[in-house]
Design a protein around this motif. Structure first.
Motif, PDB file in Angstrom:
ATOM      1  N   ARG A   1       0.943  -1.359   0.141  1.00 20.37           N
ATOM      2  CA  ARG A   1      -0.152  -0.040   0.030  1.00 20.37           C
ATOM      3  C   ARG A   1       0.931   1.173  -0.034  1.00 20.37           C
ATOM      4  O   ARG A   1       1.959   1.272   0.511  1.00 20.37           O
ATOM      5  N   ALA A   2       0.407   2.240  -0.693  1.00 21.88           N
ATOM      6  CA  ALA A   2       1.165   3.593  -0.764  1.00 21.88           C
ATOM      7  C   ALA A   2      -0.014   4.424  -0.022  1.00 21.88           C
ATOM      8  O   ALA A   2      -1.037   4.662  -0.178  1.00 21.88           O
ATOM      9  N   THR A   3       0.549   5.215   1.054  1.00 25.54           N
ATOM     10  CA  THR A   3      -0.298   5.983   1.760  1.00 25.54           C
ATOM     11  C   THR A   3       0.129   7.425   2.221  1.00 25.54           C
ATOM     12  O   THR A   3       1.361   7.693   1.714  1.00 25.54           O
ATOM     13  N   ALA A   4      -0.825   8.479   2.321  1.00 26.80           N
ATOM     14  CA  ALA A   4      -0.259   9.861   2.692  1.00 26.80           C
ATOM     15  C   ALA A   4       0.555   9.649   4.049  1.00 26.80           C
ATOM     16  O   ALA A   4       0.095   8.546   5.037  1.00 26.80           O
ATOM     17  N   SER A   5       1.167  10.627   4.672  1.00 30.70           N
ATOM     18  CA  SER A   5       1.668  10.651   5.895  1.00 30.70           C
ATOM     19  C   SER A   5       0.544  10.615   6.913  1.00 30.70           C
ATOM     20  O   SER A   5       0.821  10.389   8.243  1.00 30.70           O
ATOM     21  N   ASP A   6      -0.793  11.073   6.737  1.00 31.91           N
ATOM     22  CA  ASP A   6      -1.699  11.330   7.567  1.00 31.91           C
ATOM     23  C   ASP A   6      -2.525   9.971   7.704  1.00 31.91           C
ATOM     24  O   ASP A   6      -3.499   9.839   8.535  1.00 31.91           O
ATOM     25  N   GLY A   7      -2.128   8.757   6.895  1.00 37.31           N
ATOM     26  CA  GLY A   7      -2.568   7.502   6.939  1.00 37.31           C
ATOM     27  C   GLY A   7      -3.755   7.226   5.671  1.00 37.31           C
ATOM     28  O   GLY A   7      -4.279   6.201   5.677  1.00 37.31           O
ATOM     29  N   ARG A   8      -4.096   8.238   4.947  1.00 40.75           N
ATOM     30  CA  ARG A   8      -4.915   8.039   3.883  1.00 40.75           C
ATOM     31  C   ARG A   8      -4.323   7.278   2.796  1.00 40.75           C
ATOM     32  O   ARG A   8      -2.969   7.510   2.228  1.00 40.75           O
ATOM     33  N   GLU A   9      -5.042   6.181   2.441  1.00 42.77           N
ATOM     34  CA  GLU A   9      -4.500   5.188   1.442  1.00 42.77           C
ATOM     35  C   GLU A   9      -4.404   5.993   0.066  1.00 42.77           C
ATOM     36  O   GLU A   9      -5.734   6.452  -0.285  1.00 42.77           O
ATOM     37  N   LEU A  10      -3.593   5.845  -0.660  1.00 46.84           N
ATOM     38  CA  LEU A  10      -3.475   6.531  -2.192  1.00 46.84           C
ATOM     39  C   LEU A  10      -3.768   5.314  -3.292  1.00 46.84           C
ATOM     40  O   LEU A  10      -4.511   5.464  -4.104  1.00 46.84           O
ATOM     41  N   VAL A  11      -3.094   4.195  -3.000  1.00 43.18           N
ATOM     42  CA  VAL A  11      -3.190   3.071  -3.915  1.00 43.18           C
ATOM     43  C   VAL A  11      -2.772   1.707  -3.259  1.00 43.18           C
ATOM     44  O   VAL A  11      -1.972   2.081  -2.458  1.00 43.18           O
ATOM     45  N   ARG A  12      -3.344   0.767  -3.807  1.00 46.92           N
ATOM     46  CA  ARG A  12      -2.653  -0.578  -3.179  1.00 46.92           C
ATOM     47  C   ARG A  12      -2.568  -1.613  -4.536  1.00 46.92           C
ATOM     48  O   ARG A  12      -3.063  -1.367  -5.421  1.00 46.92           O
ATOM     49  N   GLY A  13      -1.692  -2.524  -4.116  1.00 48.36           N
ATOM     50  CA  GLY A  13      -1.418  -3.657  -4.837  1.00 48.36           C
ATOM     51  C   GLY A  13      -1.601  -4.906  -3.995  1.00 48.36           C
ATOM     52  O   GLY A  13      -0.866  -4.858  -2.950  1.00 48.36           O
ATOM     53  N   VAL A  14      -2.213  -6.105  -4.582  1.00 47.45           N
ATOM     54  CA  VAL A  14      -2.477  -7.294  -3.762  1.00 47.45           C
ATOM     55  C   VAL A  14      -2.144  -8.536  -4.604  1.00 47.45           C
ATOM     56  O   VAL A  14      -2.570  -8.314  -5.791  1.00 47.45           O
ATOM     57  N   ASP A  15      -1.627  -9.446  -3.849  1.00 48.39           N
ATOM     58  CA  ASP A  15      -1.631 -10.901  -4.777  1.00 48.39           C
ATOM     59  C   ASP A  15      -1.880 -11.806  -3.526  1.00 48.39           C
ATOM     60  O   ASP A  15      -1.540 -11.783  -2.487  1.00 48.39           O
ATOM     61  N   ALA A  16      -2.703 -13.030  -4.233  1.00 51.29           N
ATOM     62  CA  ALA A  16      -3.135 -13.878  -3.204  1.00 51.29           C
ATOM     63  C   ALA A  16      -3.007 -15.273  -3.669  1.00 51.29           C
ATOM     64  O   ALA A  16      -3.096 -15.402  -4.893  1.00 51.29           O
ATOM     65  N   GLY A  17      -2.965 -16.346  -3.039  1.00 49.27           N
ATOM     66  CA  GLY A  17      -2.947 -17.786  -3.532  1.00 49.27           C
ATOM     67  C   GLY A  17      -3.301 -18.811  -2.569  1.00 49.27           C
ATOM     68  O   GLY A  17      -3.553 -18.405  -1.184  1.00 49.27           O
TER      69      GLY A  17
END
Length: 434
Positions: free
Chosen positions: A301-317
């Motif tokens: 995850r990429a977040t702002a310094s105040d904790g707001r999420e900007l974007v995410r990437g995920v993989d599972a199996g």
């Protein structure tokens, strides 16, 4: 006097530009100089224990097949390759297990290849003793030494370690945790499930491969591939970095490749400075170097310094795999709505350098260990960071909103119905005439 004033002005300008650009991040390559190419370094580790006398490969003994493969590989080695050979279970003929489990020797030191001497040393081997795989791996790593390029160990064995401790899988994890970019490839000569699992574990812990060699040709071909692959490794070793448990105070990273360790269900934080008009590209890979329960994943995850999420990437199996990876992309915009300006950078003026924002990256894993699985050291993590010029996606066609969109859809429907009706009448008229 003029020269001194001019020099002072230039120096003050450089200092001001450096200050306005924000904090200086850590670089994956601190020297940032073109690395000097090192020759490939490979250590072949051969099991010469008593079980290698078995004659179940093309009607020949396992040791004779291995010796033939060694000879052909040595003949085909590139001149620049530095090769070493270590054996295990080759000299002690007694039954004292404590003494037999110390039986490992380097018969060819790592260095420029003397083909005649190397082949003669291997040809004289006779299957003898125990199978101290863990000890042989540890000593082979010492034989290879350190350097800026990845080093490879190719282990050829037909049996499970009979001397643990040290457990060979745990030794492989210890070697990987040292951040020395040591890769262990394994070749199994016996169709045994316990041997397969152990060799798979050794290979997975270091990013290597496992292959079951069922014929002399299989062993020779695969051995040549692995030795040749030593030339296609990293030019430099990825930088070791220690992520933090929160964003504040986490290591500041520049573009590059980094390695870290993460325990089960842990979160590791890093920071990356990004200027307006730039795009952050990040990816992470977590190697499952030990048994884990089904249903797992990794989240970046990429977040702002105040904790707001900007974007995410995920993989599972939920099956058999060695590595799980995820990636993301994020661009800094002009108005700074997505991420806050770097707190360490002063307020820019009209003539100052572009605003720098600090993006917080957090790597999380959703793994749970199986019963009896060691939790330490953590699983290997490789983080790749890049910051490039932003490349925004082109705007899509504007179809309008509200009544305008409804009118467009109505007209399109009427035209479609009219065309369909005309075609149907023409087809019916034609069919009746014929």
């Amino acid at each position: 006097m003029i020269n001194k004033r001019w020099s002072s002005a230039v120096l003050l300008g450089l200092l001001a530009a450096t200050t306005l650009a924000g904090p200086v991040p850590a670089f994956a390559d601190d020297d940032r100089a073109e690395p000097v190419a090192e020759p490939p370094r490979v250590q072949l580790v051969l099991d010469v224990s008593g079980s290698m006398r078995a004659t179940d490969i093309d009607g020949r003994s396992r040791i004779s097949v291995a010796q033939q493969a060694f000879g052909e590989v040595v003949d085909a080695l590139p001149d620049e390759t530095q090769l070493g050979i270590r054996v295990l279970g080759a000299t002690y003929r007694g039954k004292d297990k404590e003494q037999g489990c110390l039986d490992t020797q380097q018969i060819v030191p790592v260095g420029p290849v003397d083909r005649t001497a190397a082949k003669a040393a291997v040809a004289s081997l006779r299957p003898t003793g125990f199978t101290p795989v863990g000890l042989a791996l540890r000593e082979a790593a010492k034989d290879l030494g350190t350097g800026s390029t990845a080093r490879r160990i190719v282990l050829i064995t037909d049996g499970e370690d009979t001397c643990a401790p040290p457990d060979p899988c745990q030794v492989a994890r210890e070697l990987a945790a040292q951040g020395t970019t040591l890769v262990v490839d394994t070749l199994g000569l016996a169709p045994d499930e316990k041997v397969r699992k152990q060799l798979l574990c050794i290979a997975a812990a270091t990013g290597g491969t496992y292959t079951a060699a069922t014929s002399a040709d299989d062993l020779t071909d695969r051995l040549k591939q692995l030795v040749d692959r030593a030339r296609d490794t990293y030019a430099t070793t990825p930088a070791k970095v220690d992520g933090a448990d929160v964003c504040q105070g986490a290591p500041l990273l520049a573009p590059g490749v980094y390695t870290d360790r993460e325990t089960f269900s842990e979160h590791r934080w890093y920071r990356v400075p990004v200027q307006v008009g730039q795009e952050l590209r990040a990816s992470v890979s977590v190697a499952m170097d030990r048994p884990v329960n089904p249903d797992y994943g990794v989240l970046l995850r990429a977040t702002a310094s105040d904790g707001r999420e900007l974007v995410r990437g995920v993989d599972a199996g939920s099956g058999r795999t060695d590595v799980v990876s995820a990636g993301l992309r994020w661009s800094a915009n002009e108005d700074g709505d997505d991420a806050e300006r770097d707190e360490d950078a002063p307020t820019p003026t009209a003539s100052a350098t572009p605003t720098v924002t600090t993006v917080c990256l957090v790597v999380s894993n959703m793994f749970s260990p199986r019963s009896g699985t060691e939790k330490d050291p953590g699983m290997p993590v490789e983080l790749t960071i890049d910051v490039v010029a932003a490349s925004p996606a082109p705007d899509g066609p504007d179809l309008g909103r509200g009544w305008v969109l409804l009118l467009l859809l109505t007209v399109a429907g009427l035209l479609t119905g009219l065309v369909a009706g005309l075609l149907t009448r023409w087809w019916v008229a034609t069919w009746r005439e014929n």
